[in-house]
Design a protein around this motif. Sequence first.
Motif, mmCIF file in Angstrom:
data_model
loop_
_atom_site.group_PDB
_atom_site.id
_atom_site.type_symbol
_atom_site.label_atom_id
_atom_site.label_comp_id
_atom_site.label_asym_id
_atom_site.label_seq_id
_atom_site.Cartn_x
_atom_site.Cartn_y
_atom_site.Cartn_z
ATOM 1 N N ARG A 126 38.482 -45.416 96.966
ATOM 2 C CA ARG A 126 38.678 -44.210 97.775
ATOM 3 C C ARG A 126 39.420 -43.132 96.989
ATOM 4 O O ARG A 126 39.034 -41.960 97.003
ATOM 5 N N SER A 127 40.476 -43.499 96.285
ATOM 6 C CA SER A 127 41.338 -42.506 95.646
ATOM 7 C C SER A 127 40.818 -42.064 94.273
ATOM 8 O O SER A 127 40.675 -40.868 94.001
ATOM 9 N N ASP A 186 40.254 -50.162 102.824
ATOM 10 C CA ASP A 186 41.265 -49.959 101.783
ATOM 11 C C ASP A 186 41.901 -51.273 101.334
ATOM 12 O O ASP A 186 42.262 -51.432 100.164
ATOM 13 N N PRO A 195 34.350 -40.712 94.868
ATOM 14 C CA PRO A 195 35.310 -41.344 95.782
ATOM 15 C C PRO A 195 34.592 -41.873 97.023
ATOM 16 O O PRO A 195 33.874 -41.135 97.690
ATOM 17 N N ARG A 214 34.752 -43.308 100.669
ATOM 18 C CA ARG A 214 35.663 -43.325 101.800
ATOM 19 C C ARG A 214 35.304 -44.359 102.858
ATOM 20 O O ARG A 214 36.099 -44.633 103.743
ATOM 21 N N TRP A 215 34.118 -44.948 102.817
ATOM 22 C CA TRP A 215 33.644 -45.740 103.943
ATOM 23 C C TRP A 215 33.872 -47.240 103.780
ATOM 24 O O TRP A 215 33.244 -48.042 104.464
ATOM 25 N N CYS A 265 32.092 -35.316 98.138
ATOM 26 C CA CYS A 265 32.705 -35.123 96.828
ATOM 27 C C CYS A 265 32.541 -33.657 96.469
ATOM 28 O O CYS A 265 31.919 -32.890 97.196
ATOM 29 N N TRP A 325 35.334 -36.521 109.382
ATOM 30 C CA TRP A 325 34.205 -37.369 109.020
ATOM 31 C C TRP A 325 34.144 -38.597 109.920
ATOM 32 O O TRP A 325 33.054 -39.045 110.315
ATOM 33 N N ASP A 326 35.302 -39.147 110.266
ATOM 34 C CA ASP A 326 35.318 -40.283 111.188
ATOM 35 C C ASP A 326 34.847 -39.857 112.575
ATOM 36 O O ASP A 326 34.171 -40.619 113.278
#
Length: 739
Positions: A654-655, A623, A617, A619-620, A578, A264-265
């Motif tokens: 994220r988690s 953290d 979740p 992700r972007w 997801c 994805w990155d």
Amino acid sequence: MQSKMNSKSIRASIAGGEDCWVLENGVMKAVLTFENGSIRLTSLVNTLVNAEYVQPGDPGYLFYFRYDGTDVYSNDGFWTVKEATERSIDLYDRTWGRELLLTVARTQGRRMQIKVSMQMYDEDAGMRVQYWITNLEDDCKRIDHSDLTGWKLIKRACDIHYAENSLSWNQTRDRLRGGKRNAVVVYDTGDGWVLTPESNYSTSLEPGAYQGTSEHPFLNIDLWPDGESVKVSTDSVAVQAVIRPKEELEYFAVNVEVFRGDAWDGRLAAAKHLRQRYKFRDPSTILSVNDWFFRDRRTESYYRNSLVPALVEMGFDKLLIDDLWNTPTRDDVEVEPSFTEDLPALAAWIREQGLGIGYWFALTGDEWGLGRDLADSAQIEFKRWQVEEVLIKRYLSSWQQIDLGELWLSDAPTEYSDPSDSVYRKWLGVRAFMNRISHDYPEFVMQTTCELENPIVTDQSIGLMHLADNGIAGLFWGGIRAYQSENKDYDHYHPIRNLFGYFGLFPSEGMLDFWNTQTWRGTVAQFYSFLAARHVSLYDDPCGFEASARAVLKRFNEWRGNGRIRALLNEIALPVPCDGEEGGGILPWMFRSRDGSQALLIVLDERTAGFPGLRIPIRWLGDADAYLVQDVTLGDDGAFQYGFIGLFEGAVLRSRGLEVDDRIRHAGVRAYWIQRRNDKPKQVIYADDRVQAYEEEMRGGGLRISYESGAGGRVFVYDEANCAAIEISLGEGKGTLIL
């Protein structure tokens, strides 16, 4: 892996000269070297992780051509440098990067020269490599095969993700044969690179309509097929270029990007680069109505008295006049009298209402596979004259759709093309036309559709090479093309799934085309789906929309038109993967500011039963950062349903994910504004769309907010002491508030 939000903000640079050139930006560094009559890419460094990707000692070759039966390699020792120059990449009043132009000529054998263009784009974009080939001899020369890359990039354990067909992605391990669209290489070390050739999707191998086949695009990708090389090669069945005496032929291009993280990155790295490469000066969503299915009402009186007022009331951006507005044929620019006797005056009036206008106009002037041969520069120049001098200057057009099977095969040689390269040369003509108009008229938008390549009916898509600068890929459908019942009612599906497929394959979101009638739903969920595309076009007559839905759409368009909110929506739409992305009915995506301080998460929910607990979740986000989350969803009654959701650590979002409000089961959508937490006891979370601008600062233990607002503006402030949000109404105009 996106815990670090930004790469270094570095302009692209080119250093060195004579026999070594170093190109660098904020994420990558490439070295091009000329030595002993050979030209090679000797280094490609991912500076995010300080990883060298070129094999030391044997970097392979930069390019290869089988030129009139002779093998010509960049590293065969028979080249001399004729010229090396560099320049900035400038367009639309801004600089996008730097370009190295290196011209090399053969010292023996075939008399030819190659101009190598290496473009390094600014900041966290990538690099583009393209070739121009000049035949210095007095007869035609054929290139029946070529490699745009023969680079020996380091082979180590990796997953390779690649797009195929129209929408799907696949994955393989350590090696790829016969890739067609792109390749995202993710090393087990958590870094990698992306190859994005500028190719088509399908090629016509026979004359006539509907002949394009996706089995033979112009370019193929092979990663380490021999255990050493990374190759982007031409398909000899699809294209063999025949170069005329003394002709310089523009040849193919390939893009390379680097990243840290997972696939994805890598796809985000490609999307960032392609936005720069295609010079996206303004990616704001365009909301339009296309009049094809109600063209029987295409009269000046109806448009003046009914259609245009309705569009302006609801906040549409453009009115698109589809086919058959011109006469006596679609090749002409005279106007059908039943439409209007004075199109310049009508168009001027439409523009005065604040609405843009565009016209469907066929470059070939005929049906699929027929009409003007666009490989002929004289035909291209004639169509350019029609569009520029008539459609733009007289009829005030700001949009054109390029489609209708224009890249068909010519099966007889001409003075400007050969059957083996006629499709490619048609593309050269179309691309030159599109960019000439796009560069000279920055507000004009070229939209290329899946029909351009003259494909078979059942397999239509678009290739990256068909985009104009600042152009749109006409890809997204809001209604499926297969009829679902005998009465030919169209079923629906949300086009957000397409966003998951095209993310990282194209520079940005394409067209969301609500083709055919009965695709208007009039729900807030449908309105939010508009944000996943750069151009949204409805085909139902808006004069028939119910009054309540018209009012809600007006309010939605007011919200998205706010300058602060529009700036965020103009960022890349980021899929939020997801479990529901492939058909579970949960379709989330988000927009994130460049500095990572703000984001907007949109969740569409198509579930019809069960409604189990829903966590998304995210992700972007960073953290290590904390985030304030505010519900900012517009309700079906036209009122925003504000609510403070809470303060969360980025790693937790994220988690564990964000728990979505149960109200989604009724409206089918939720929208969440996400604000990065600062270290102050009070902080603005969100200012609504009535607030044009605001600034905040802590002063003397209090929060000072300076603002400019329209009537009814509100801000939402986080109060650390109570772990709650305070809603504050603002006065109209400029003012200062102290908490």
